[in-house]
Design a protein around this motif. Structure first.
Motif, PDB file in Angstrom:
ATOM      1  N   MET A   1      11.844  17.829 -23.414  1.00 55.83           N
ATOM      2  CA  MET A   1      13.213  18.319 -23.193  1.00 55.83           C
ATOM      3  C   MET A   1      13.800  18.542 -24.352  1.00 55.83           C
ATOM      4  N   ASP A   2      14.510  19.418 -24.685  1.00 54.95           N
ATOM      5  CA  ASP A   2      15.443  19.519 -25.783  1.00 54.95           C
ATOM      6  C   ASP A   2      16.892  18.888 -25.597  1.00 54.95           C
ATOM      7  N   ALA A   3      16.852  17.735 -26.313  1.00 59.53           N
ATOM      8  CA  ALA A   3      18.168  16.847 -26.237  1.00 59.53           C
ATOM      9  C   ALA A   3      19.050  17.486 -27.055  1.00 59.53           C
ATOM     10  N   THR A   4      19.132  18.475 -27.584  1.00 59.02           N
ATOM     11  CA  THR A   4      20.176  19.031 -28.672  1.00 59.02           C
ATOM     12  C   THR A   4      21.480  18.698 -28.145  1.00 59.02           C
ATOM     13  N   GLY A   5      22.339  17.944 -29.105  1.00 62.32           N
ATOM     14  CA  GLY A   5      23.794  17.762 -28.837  1.00 62.32           C
ATOM     15  C   GLY A   5      23.961  16.830 -27.789  1.00 62.32           C
ATOM     16  N   ALA A   6      22.926  16.085 -27.394  1.00 58.26           N
ATOM     17  CA  ALA A   6      23.083  14.933 -26.081  1.00 58.26           C
ATOM     18  C   ALA A   6      24.022  13.739 -26.743  1.00 58.26           C
ATOM     19  N   GLY A   7      23.828  13.650 -27.909  1.00 52.16           N
ATOM     20  CA  GLY A   7      24.756  12.239 -28.582  1.00 52.16           C
ATOM     21  C   GLY A   7      26.182  12.755 -28.974  1.00 52.16           C
ATOM     22  N   LEU A   8      26.429  14.080 -28.821  1.00 56.08           N
ATOM     23  CA  LEU A   8      27.865  14.625 -29.435  1.00 56.08           C
ATOM     24  C   LEU A   8      29.089  14.263 -28.198  1.00 56.08           C
ATOM     25  N   GLU A   9      30.189  13.988 -28.767  1.00 60.73           N
ATOM     26  CA  GLU A   9      31.317  13.947 -28.080  1.00 60.73           C
ATOM     27  C   GLU A   9      32.032  15.141 -28.486  1.00 60.73           C
ATOM     28  N   SER A  10      32.253  15.595 -29.703  1.00 61.77           N
ATOM     29  CA  SER A  10      32.742  16.780 -30.178  1.00 61.77           C
ATOM     30  C   SER A  10      32.037  17.175 -31.451  1.00 61.77           C
ATOM     31  N   LEU A  11      32.164  18.275 -31.553  1.00 65.83           N
ATOM     32  CA  LEU A  11      31.778  18.995 -32.932  1.00 65.83           C
ATOM     33  C   LEU A  11      32.488  20.132 -33.487  1.00 65.83           C
ATOM     34  N   PHE A  94      25.320  15.026 -47.243  1.00 58.87           N
ATOM     35  CA  PHE A  94      24.872  16.291 -47.593  1.00 58.87           C
ATOM     36  C   PHE A  94      23.407  16.366 -46.945  1.00 58.87           C
ATOM     37  N   ASP A  95      23.365  17.537 -46.141  1.00 60.83           N
ATOM     38  CA  ASP A  95      22.197  17.914 -45.309  1.00 60.83           C
ATOM     39  C   ASP A  95      21.710  19.322 -45.702  1.00 60.83           C
ATOM     40  N   GLU A  96      20.660  19.528 -46.212  1.00 67.89           N
ATOM     41  CA  GLU A  96      19.876  20.647 -46.515  1.00 67.89           C
ATOM     42  C   GLU A  96      19.645  21.662 -45.379  1.00 67.89           C
ATOM     43  N   ARG A  97      19.550  21.022 -44.168  1.00 66.69           N
ATOM     44  CA  ARG A  97      19.406  21.765 -43.044  1.00 66.69           C
ATOM     45  C   ARG A  97      20.409  22.618 -42.434  1.00 66.69           C
ATOM     46  N   LEU A 148      18.583  23.711 -37.436  1.00 62.78           N
ATOM     47  CA  LEU A 148      20.111  23.306 -36.805  1.00 62.78           C
ATOM     48  C   LEU A 148      19.662  22.373 -35.604  1.00 62.78           C
ATOM     49  N   ARG A 149      18.808  22.978 -34.779  1.00 63.21           N
ATOM     50  CA  ARG A 149      18.380  22.106 -33.599  1.00 63.21           C
ATOM     51  C   ARG A 149      17.978  20.679 -34.030  1.00 63.21           C
ATOM     52  N   ALA A 150      17.181  20.428 -35.090  1.00 59.82           N
ATOM     53  CA  ALA A 150      16.729  19.134 -35.642  1.00 59.82           C
ATOM     54  C   ALA A 150      17.883  18.408 -35.910  1.00 59.82           C
ATOM     55  N   VAL A 151      18.995  18.902 -36.666  1.00 57.03           N
ATOM     56  CA  VAL A 151      20.150  18.154 -37.328  1.00 57.03           C
ATOM     57  C   VAL A 151      20.895  17.755 -36.070  1.00 57.03           C
ATOM     58  N   LEU A 152      21.268  18.803 -34.957  1.00 59.59           N
ATOM     59  CA  LEU A 152      21.940  18.629 -33.897  1.00 59.59           C
ATOM     60  C   LEU A 152      21.461  17.578 -33.332  1.00 59.59           C
ATOM     61  N   VAL A 169      27.534  30.622 -36.116  1.00 61.08           N
ATOM     62  CA  VAL A 169      26.958  31.469 -35.162  1.00 61.08           C
ATOM     63  C   VAL A 169      26.044  31.018 -34.151  1.00 61.08           C
ATOM     64  N   LEU A 170      24.695  30.417 -35.097  1.00 62.50           N
ATOM     65  CA  LEU A 170      23.628  29.911 -34.397  1.00 62.50           C
ATOM     66  C   LEU A 170      23.810  28.661 -33.580  1.00 62.50           C
ATOM     67  N   THR A 171      24.813  27.987 -33.785  1.00 59.24           N
ATOM     68  CA  THR A 171      24.960  26.827 -32.997  1.00 59.24           C
ATOM     69  C   THR A 171      25.544  27.393 -31.668  1.00 59.24           C
ATOM     70  N   ARG A 172      26.526  28.290 -31.735  1.00 61.09           N
ATOM     71  CA  ARG A 172      26.672  28.977 -30.438  1.00 61.09           C
ATOM     72  C   ARG A 172      25.972  29.309 -29.760  1.00 61.09           C
ATOM     73  N   TYR A 173      24.711  29.708 -30.362  1.00 58.58           N
ATOM     74  CA  TYR A 173      23.355  30.393 -29.644  1.00 58.58           C
ATOM     75  C   TYR A 173      22.468  29.152 -29.122  1.00 58.58           C
ATOM     76  N   ILE A 174      22.639  28.089 -29.795  1.00 60.43           N
ATOM     77  CA  ILE A 174      21.910  26.829 -29.371  1.00 60.43           C
ATOM     78  C   ILE A 174      22.609  26.403 -28.301  1.00 60.43           C
ATOM     79  N   PHE A 175      23.681  26.302 -28.152  1.00 59.66           N
ATOM     80  CA  PHE A 175      24.588  25.789 -26.824  1.00 59.66           C
ATOM     81  C   PHE A 175      24.576  26.671 -25.809  1.00 59.66           C
TER      82      PHE A 175
END
Length: 218
Positions: A1-11, A94-97, A148-152, A169-175
Protein backbone atom coordinates in the motif's frame (compact mmCIF):
# COMPACT_ATOMS: atom_id res chain seq x y z
CA UNK A 1 0.00 0.00 0.00
CA UNK A 2 1.31 3.46 -0.91
CA UNK A 3 1.34 5.55 2.25
CA UNK A 4 2.22 8.77 0.42
CA UNK A 5 1.55 11.72 2.69
CA UNK A 6 0.45 9.55 5.63
CA UNK A 7 2.65 11.44 8.10
CA UNK A 8 1.66 14.90 6.93
CA UNK A 9 -0.53 17.32 8.86
CA UNK A 10 -0.14 20.07 6.27
CA UNK A 11 1.94 20.65 3.15
CA UNK A 12 2.68 24.14 1.83
CA UNK A 13 4.43 24.39 -1.54
CA UNK A 14 5.88 27.62 -2.94
CA UNK A 15 6.96 28.00 -6.53
CA UNK A 16 10.17 29.99 -6.96
CA UNK A 17 9.95 33.66 -7.89
CA UNK A 18 10.37 34.93 -11.42
CA UNK A 19 13.63 33.68 -12.95
CA UNK A 20 15.63 35.14 -15.82
CA UNK A 21 14.19 32.42 -18.05
CA UNK A 22 10.61 33.24 -16.99
CA UNK A 23 11.25 36.89 -17.85
CA UNK A 24 12.83 36.22 -21.26
CA UNK A 25 10.65 37.58 -24.08
CA UNK A 26 9.36 35.11 -26.63
CA UNK A 27 10.80 36.07 -30.00
CA UNK A 28 10.14 32.98 -32.10
CA UNK A 29 13.78 31.91 -31.69
CA UNK A 30 14.82 28.28 -31.42
CA UNK A 31 16.38 28.74 -27.95
CA UNK A 32 15.16 30.52 -24.84
CA UNK A 33 18.40 30.08 -22.87
CA UNK A 34 22.03 29.42 -23.70
CA UNK A 35 25.30 29.22 -21.81
CA UNK A 36 24.04 27.99 -18.44
CA UNK A 37 22.65 24.94 -16.72
CA UNK A 38 19.02 24.78 -15.71
CA UNK A 39 20.23 24.39 -12.12
CA UNK A 40 22.00 27.77 -12.27
CA UNK A 41 19.18 30.01 -13.52
CA UNK A 42 18.79 32.88 -10.98
CA UNK A 43 15.91 35.08 -9.90
CA UNK A 44 15.24 38.47 -11.42
CA UNK A 45 14.86 41.57 -9.25
CA UNK A 46 11.10 41.09 -9.49
CA UNK A 47 11.52 37.43 -8.50
CA UNK A 48 13.41 38.45 -5.37
CA UNK A 49 10.62 40.89 -4.45
CA UNK A 50 8.06 38.11 -5.02
CA UNK A 51 10.04 35.81 -2.71
CA UNK A 52 9.97 38.44 0.04
CA UNK A 53 6.21 38.86 -0.37
CA UNK A 54 5.74 35.10 -0.11
CA UNK A 55 7.84 35.06 3.05
CA UNK A 56 5.73 37.75 4.68
CA UNK A 57 2.60 35.76 3.82
CA UNK A 58 4.04 32.48 5.14
CA UNK A 59 4.96 34.19 8.42
CA UNK A 60 1.25 34.44 9.19
CA UNK A 61 0.57 30.71 8.82
CA UNK A 62 -0.50 28.98 12.03
CA UNK A 63 0.78 26.47 12.96
CA UNK A 64 4.30 27.05 11.72
CA UNK A 65 6.51 24.50 10.00
CA UNK A 66 8.29 21.42 11.36
CA UNK A 67 10.31 20.76 8.21
CA UNK A 68 11.52 22.95 5.32
CA UNK A 69 12.63 21.37 2.05
CA UNK A 70 14.02 23.10 -1.01
CA UNK A 71 15.01 22.17 -4.53
CA UNK A 72 18.79 22.54 -5.03
CA UNK A 73 18.26 24.67 -8.16
CA UNK A 74 19.44 28.26 -7.71
CA UNK A 75 16.09 29.96 -8.35
CA UNK A 76 14.45 27.87 -5.62
CA UNK A 77 17.38 28.33 -3.20
CA UNK A 78 17.27 32.11 -3.66
CA UNK A 79 13.51 32.13 -3.11
CA UNK A 80 13.88 30.15 0.12
CA UNK A 81 16.75 32.31 1.38
CA UNK A 82 14.77 35.52 0.90
CA UNK A 83 11.41 34.20 2.12
CA UNK A 84 12.74 32.52 5.25
CA UNK A 85 14.10 35.81 6.62
CA UNK A 86 10.50 36.46 7.70
CA UNK A 87 9.94 33.09 9.42
CA UNK A 88 11.30 31.10 12.33
CA UNK A 89 11.82 27.59 10.96
CA UNK A 90 14.13 24.59 11.27
CA UNK A 91 17.18 24.58 8.96
CA UNK A 92 16.47 24.09 5.26
CA UNK A 93 17.10 20.65 3.78
CA UNK A 94 17.94 20.57 0.07
CA UNK A 95 16.49 17.56 -1.73
CA UNK A 96 17.16 16.83 -5.41
CA UNK A 97 13.93 14.82 -5.60
CA UNK A 98 11.93 18.07 -5.68
CA UNK A 99 13.99 19.64 -8.48
CA UNK A 100 12.51 20.61 -11.83
CA UNK A 101 11.94 18.07 -14.60
CA UNK A 102 15.09 17.08 -16.48
CA UNK A 103 14.55 18.04 -20.16
CA UNK A 104 17.56 16.11 -21.49
CA UNK A 105 18.63 17.04 -25.01
CA UNK A 106 15.70 19.46 -25.28
CA UNK A 107 17.00 21.81 -22.59
CA UNK A 108 16.91 25.45 -23.64
CA UNK A 109 14.88 24.82 -26.79
CA UNK A 110 11.56 26.42 -27.63
CA UNK A 111 8.82 24.40 -29.28
CA UNK A 112 10.02 25.74 -32.63
CA UNK A 113 13.58 24.73 -31.77
CA UNK A 114 12.52 21.18 -30.91
CA UNK A 115 10.54 20.88 -34.14
CA UNK A 116 13.45 22.07 -36.27
CA UNK A 117 16.37 20.36 -34.52
CA UNK A 118 14.73 17.15 -33.35
CA UNK A 119 11.84 16.51 -35.76
CA UNK A 120 11.58 12.80 -34.89
CA UNK A 121 11.46 13.61 -31.18
CA UNK A 122 8.86 16.30 -31.83
CA UNK A 123 6.67 13.77 -33.65
CA UNK A 124 7.06 11.28 -30.79
CA UNK A 125 6.12 14.00 -28.31
CA UNK A 126 2.98 14.68 -30.34
CA UNK A 127 2.18 10.97 -30.49
CA UNK A 128 2.72 10.07 -26.83
CA UNK A 129 1.51 13.36 -25.37
CA UNK A 130 3.29 15.70 -23.00
CA UNK A 131 2.54 13.63 -19.90
CA UNK A 132 4.26 10.40 -20.93
CA UNK A 133 6.91 11.69 -23.32
CA UNK A 134 10.47 11.13 -22.10
CA UNK A 135 13.11 13.08 -24.09
CA UNK A 136 16.55 11.49 -24.57
CA UNK A 137 18.51 12.02 -21.36
CA UNK A 138 15.46 13.50 -19.63
CA UNK A 139 12.33 12.64 -17.67
CA UNK A 140 8.64 12.15 -18.33
CA UNK A 141 6.05 13.57 -15.93
CA UNK A 142 5.57 10.12 -14.31
CA UNK A 143 9.34 9.95 -13.73
CA UNK A 144 9.08 13.14 -11.69
CA UNK A 145 6.00 11.78 -9.89
CA UNK A 146 7.98 8.71 -8.79
CA UNK A 147 10.63 10.76 -7.03
CA UNK A 148 7.97 13.02 -5.51
CA UNK A 149 6.12 10.00 -4.11
CA UNK A 150 9.35 8.91 -2.42
CA UNK A 151 9.95 12.22 -0.68
CA UNK A 152 6.27 12.66 0.26
CA UNK A 153 6.37 9.33 2.10
CA UNK A 154 9.15 10.73 4.31
CA UNK A 155 7.34 13.94 5.28
CA UNK A 156 5.84 14.35 8.74
CA UNK A 157 4.03 17.17 10.51
CA UNK A 158 3.70 20.61 8.93
CA UNK A 159 6.01 20.87 5.92
CA UNK A 160 7.09 23.82 3.75
CA UNK A 161 8.57 23.17 0.30
CA UNK A 162 10.23 25.57 -2.15
CA UNK A 163 10.08 24.00 -5.57
CA UNK A 164 8.96 24.23 -9.22
CA UNK A 165 5.65 24.31 -11.06
CA UNK A 166 5.78 20.67 -12.19
CA UNK A 167 6.29 19.43 -8.62
CA UNK A 168 3.24 21.36 -7.43
CA UNK A 169 0.99 20.12 -10.24
CA UNK A 170 2.20 16.54 -9.82
CA UNK A 171 1.61 16.65 -6.06
CA UNK A 172 -2.01 17.46 -6.87
CA UNK A 173 -1.99 14.40 -9.16
CA UNK A 174 -0.47 12.18 -6.45
CA UNK A 175 -3.03 13.30 -3.86
CA UNK A 176 -5.86 12.62 -6.32
CA UNK A 177 -6.79 16.24 -7.05
CA UNK A 178 -6.10 15.84 -10.78
CA UNK A 179 -6.51 12.96 -13.23
CA UNK A 180 -4.09 12.23 -16.06
CA UNK A 181 -6.43 13.96 -18.52
CA UNK A 182 -6.68 17.03 -16.29
CA UNK A 183 -2.96 17.16 -15.64
CA UNK A 184 -2.25 17.01 -19.37
CA UNK A 185 -4.12 20.32 -19.64
CA UNK A 186 -2.05 21.64 -16.74
CA UNK A 187 1.16 21.19 -18.73
CA UNK A 188 0.30 24.45 -20.49
CA UNK A 189 -1.33 26.12 -17.47
CA UNK A 190 1.77 27.13 -15.56
CA UNK A 191 1.70 27.58 -11.80
CA UNK A 192 2.50 31.24 -11.17
CA UNK A 193 5.82 32.45 -9.78
CA UNK A 194 5.93 32.73 -5.97
CA UNK A 195 2.43 31.29 -5.68
CA UNK A 196 1.44 29.30 -2.60
CA UNK A 197 -0.40 25.98 -2.70
CA UNK A 198 -1.46 24.24 0.51
CA UNK A 199 -2.98 20.96 1.66
CA UNK A 200 -4.26 20.23 5.16
CA UNK A 201 -5.17 16.88 6.64
CA UNK A 202 -8.87 16.15 6.82
CA UNK A 203 -10.96 13.10 7.70
CA UNK A 204 -10.38 11.58 4.24
CA UNK A 205 -6.73 12.52 3.82
CA UNK A 206 -4.90 15.53 2.45
CA UNK A 207 -7.33 18.25 1.35
CA UNK A 208 -6.34 21.05 -1.05
CA UNK A 209 -7.15 24.34 0.69
CA UNK A 210 -5.47 26.81 -1.69
CA UNK A 211 -3.93 26.50 -5.14
CA UNK A 212 -1.76 28.88 -7.13
CA UNK A 213 -2.50 31.68 -4.67
CA UNK A 214 -0.73 34.96 -5.48
CA UNK A 215 -2.89 37.34 -3.45
CA UNK A 216 0.23 38.33 -1.48
CA UNK A 217 1.85 39.70 -4.62
CA UNK A 218 -0.59 42.60 -4.91
Amino acid sequence: MDATGAGLESLTMVRHGQSTVNAAPYTGAEEFITGTRDADVPLTELGAAQAAAAGRRLAGFDPGFDLVLCSPYLRARETARIALVFLSTPPVHFDERIRDREPGVLFGLTRIGIQRRYPDEFREMQRSGGFYHRPPGGESWPDVALRLRAVLREMHGHVLVFTHDIAIVLTRYIFGDLSEAEISVQTSAQVRNASITRWERGDSGMRLTSYNDTSHLG
